[in-house]
Design a protein around this motif. Structure first.
Motif, PDB file in Angstrom:
ATOM      1  N   GLY A 324       0.844  -0.873  -0.222  1.00  0.00           N
ATOM      2  CA  GLY A 324      -0.198  -0.070  -0.261  1.00  0.00           C
ATOM      3  C   GLY A 324       0.437   1.132   0.092  1.00  0.00           C
ATOM      4  N   VAL A 331       2.884   0.146   3.544  1.00  0.00           N
ATOM      5  CA  VAL A 331       2.292  -1.695   4.670  1.00  0.00           C
ATOM      6  C   VAL A 331       2.628  -3.026   3.147  1.00  0.00           C
ATOM      7  CG1 VAL A 331       0.479  -3.271   5.290  1.00  0.00           C
ATOM      8  CG2 VAL A 331       0.425  -0.487   5.740  1.00  0.00           C
ATOM      9  N   THR A 341       4.940  -2.942   7.732  1.00  0.00           N
ATOM     10  CA  THR A 341       4.387  -1.555   7.799  1.00  0.00           C
ATOM     11  C   THR A 341       5.914  -0.274   8.411  1.00  0.00           C
ATOM     12  OG1 THR A 341       3.725  -1.448  10.085  1.00  0.00           O
ATOM     13  CG2 THR A 341       2.872  -3.183   8.951  1.00  0.00           C
ATOM     14  N   PRO A 390       0.713   2.550  11.181  1.00  0.00           N
ATOM     15  CA  PRO A 390       0.366   2.490  10.152  1.00  0.00           C
ATOM     16  C   PRO A 390      -1.403   2.633  10.365  1.00  0.00           C
ATOM     17  CG  PRO A 390       1.437   0.261  10.631  1.00  0.00           C
ATOM     18  CD  PRO A 390       1.528   1.331  11.439  1.00  0.00           C
ATOM     19  N   ARG A 391      -1.957   3.118  11.922  1.00  0.00           N
ATOM     20  CA  ARG A 391      -3.132   4.015  11.654  1.00  0.00           C
ATOM     21  C   ARG A 391      -3.044   5.061  11.953  1.00  0.00           C
ATOM     22  NH1 ARG A 391      -6.369   0.153  14.139  1.00  0.00           N
ATOM     23  NH2 ARG A 391      -5.585  -1.200  15.267  1.00  0.00           N
ATOM     24  N   TYR A 395      -4.681   2.681   8.043  1.00  0.00           N
ATOM     25  CA  TYR A 395      -4.752   1.311   7.958  1.00  0.00           C
ATOM     26  C   TYR A 395      -4.853   1.124   9.619  1.00  0.00           C
ATOM     27  CZ  TYR A 395      -1.893   1.372   3.607  1.00  0.00           C
ATOM     28  OH  TYR A 395      -1.644   2.011   2.755  1.00  0.00           O
TER      29      TYR A 395
END
Length: 407
Positions: A324, A331, A341, A390-391, A395
């Protein structure tokens, strides 16, 4: 052009461009003096650093070919490159981080016509921003902080340092390439990025003295890039004492890029595997080998967003892989399972050339390998993950260190 610190190449060398900078005092009030710990960088060392930065750039940081052209032009003009460790700075020195922002958004015909009509063009907006901030502070900078480690990003930082006659620091603010200004070690260390200078190719120069909220830097500067297509920026005019404090900068990153590039060069000369040599030099992980099966790209608010998909070969035959992307690879999944990630590094390497591939430069059927590297420890801190997990990028994943995922 796919990086938040997408340095702007093709700088012309013009007589007198450094005059404004030379008129400024140093921190001690005297002339700029050579740092005795400065180490020269010759053409081979520079090429090694650029190649290595394509591995550490995680798909961002600008074109490797443009980076090579910029450095070749500077060398042909007789410019001298040098690097110093952060420890060589005095506490009263100041250093700063120059970089460029490029917008991926389409320009309307009306706006393009307005831009084309402007005659007061600036060929070196990044350098203009650097000199603007020196004038604003009334102090010459003792060195240039690399904004990020990616080919054109690195080349531009090195080029500006050479043009101004100052060394580059063996340090940057990330240890890789990143999508946003928010992924910035100085900011994570709690040090203001301000004052920040910006300069456009159309003669505009401005200084942001204060930010009501630190996150506004990304919005303000990117809006300037959108209406100007690109702009030069210089931020983080920190002191030598601040630069030397643990956690302010990612130290040794330029040297690491050079080590990886040297390993690639020597492996090619010996007829061995350059990608494996790079993995060993960077103490990384082989995540996948395969061919490019598909990819998709779209522009979202000036960012390159999409996905790269691979079909496995060799030890990874019959497996699939995808990354991604928001400018850089964030990711990675192998057969649907997360394998790495951000903030750890995920880089796709072209098997034929042995160079890292800059997004979105893929061809279907292209033979590639994917390497992963551990990020600098500062990004694994609570403050680092707050802007680089990632968050943070949307994600629904918690960060797990790459060494725990690659088993």
């Amino acid at each position: 052009m796919a990086s938040r610190r997408q340095f702007l190449g093709g700088l012309a060398i013009a007589a007198g461009t450094l005059a404004a900078c030379r008129e400024l005092p140093t921190g001690s009030g005297g002339e700029r003096t050579a740092n005795p710990e400065a180490r020269p960088l010759d053409a081979t060392a520079l090429e090694d650093a650029l190649v290595g930065s394509s591995y550490l750039g995680t798909g961002g940081g600008g074109s490797l070919e443009e980076a090579r052209q910029l450095i070749a032009k500077d060398l042909a003009a007789g410019l001298a490159f040098s690097v110093i460790p952060v420890s060589a700075l005095s506490d009263s020195d100041r250093v700063a981080c120059p970089y460029g922002l490029a917008s991926l958004a389409e320009t309307s015909e009306e706006m393009q016509a307005r831009l084309d009509a402007i005659e007061n063009r600036v060929e070196e907006p990044v350098q203009a921003a650097f000199e603007t901030l020196e004038r604003h502070l009334g102090q010459k900078f003792a060195g240039v902080i690399m904004g990020e480690i990616g080919p054109l990003s690195l080349a531009e930082g090195l080029s500006i340092a050479a043009r101004l006659g100052v060394p580059a620091l063996d340090a940057d603010t990330v240890g890789r390439a990143v999508p946003e200004i928010n992924q910035h070690s100085v900011k994570v260390a709690g040090i203001p990025l301000t004052p920040i200078s910006a300069a456009t190719p159309f003669g505009d120069e401005l200084v942001v003295e204060t930010l009501g909220d630190p996150t506004r830097a990304e919005d303000i500067l990117r809006s300037i890039a959108v209406v100007s297509r690109e702009c030069g920026v210089t931020d983080s005019p920190i002191t030598g004492a601040q630069a030397k404090a643990e956690g302010t900068l990612v130290t040794g990153s330029l040297g690491l890029a050079g080590q990886i590039g040297k390993a690639v060069r020597e492996a090619k000369a010996a007829g061995s595997d350059p990608i494996e040599a790079a993995r060993e030099a960077g103490d990384g992980y082989l995540l996948f080998t395969g061919t490019v099966s598909d990819f998709d790209w779209r522009d979202e608010d000036g960012f390159l967003v999409g996905e790269v998909r691979l079909n496995g070969t060799g030890d990874f035959a019959d497996q699939s892989f995808s990354t991604g992307v928001k400018n850089e690879h964030l990711v990675a999944r192998r057969d649907g399972a997360v394998i790495a990630t951000c903030p750890d590094l995920i880089s796709i390497i072209d098997v034929e050339s042995g160079d890292g591939i800059v997004n979105p430069g893929y061809e279907r059927g292209q033979r590639v390998a994917v390497l992963g590297f551990r990020c600098d420890p500062l990004w694994r801190s609570e403050a680092g993950l707050a802007v680089f997990s990632p968050r943070y990028f949307g994600y629904e994943l918690d960060y797990i260190p790459i060494e725990e995922l690659v088993v």
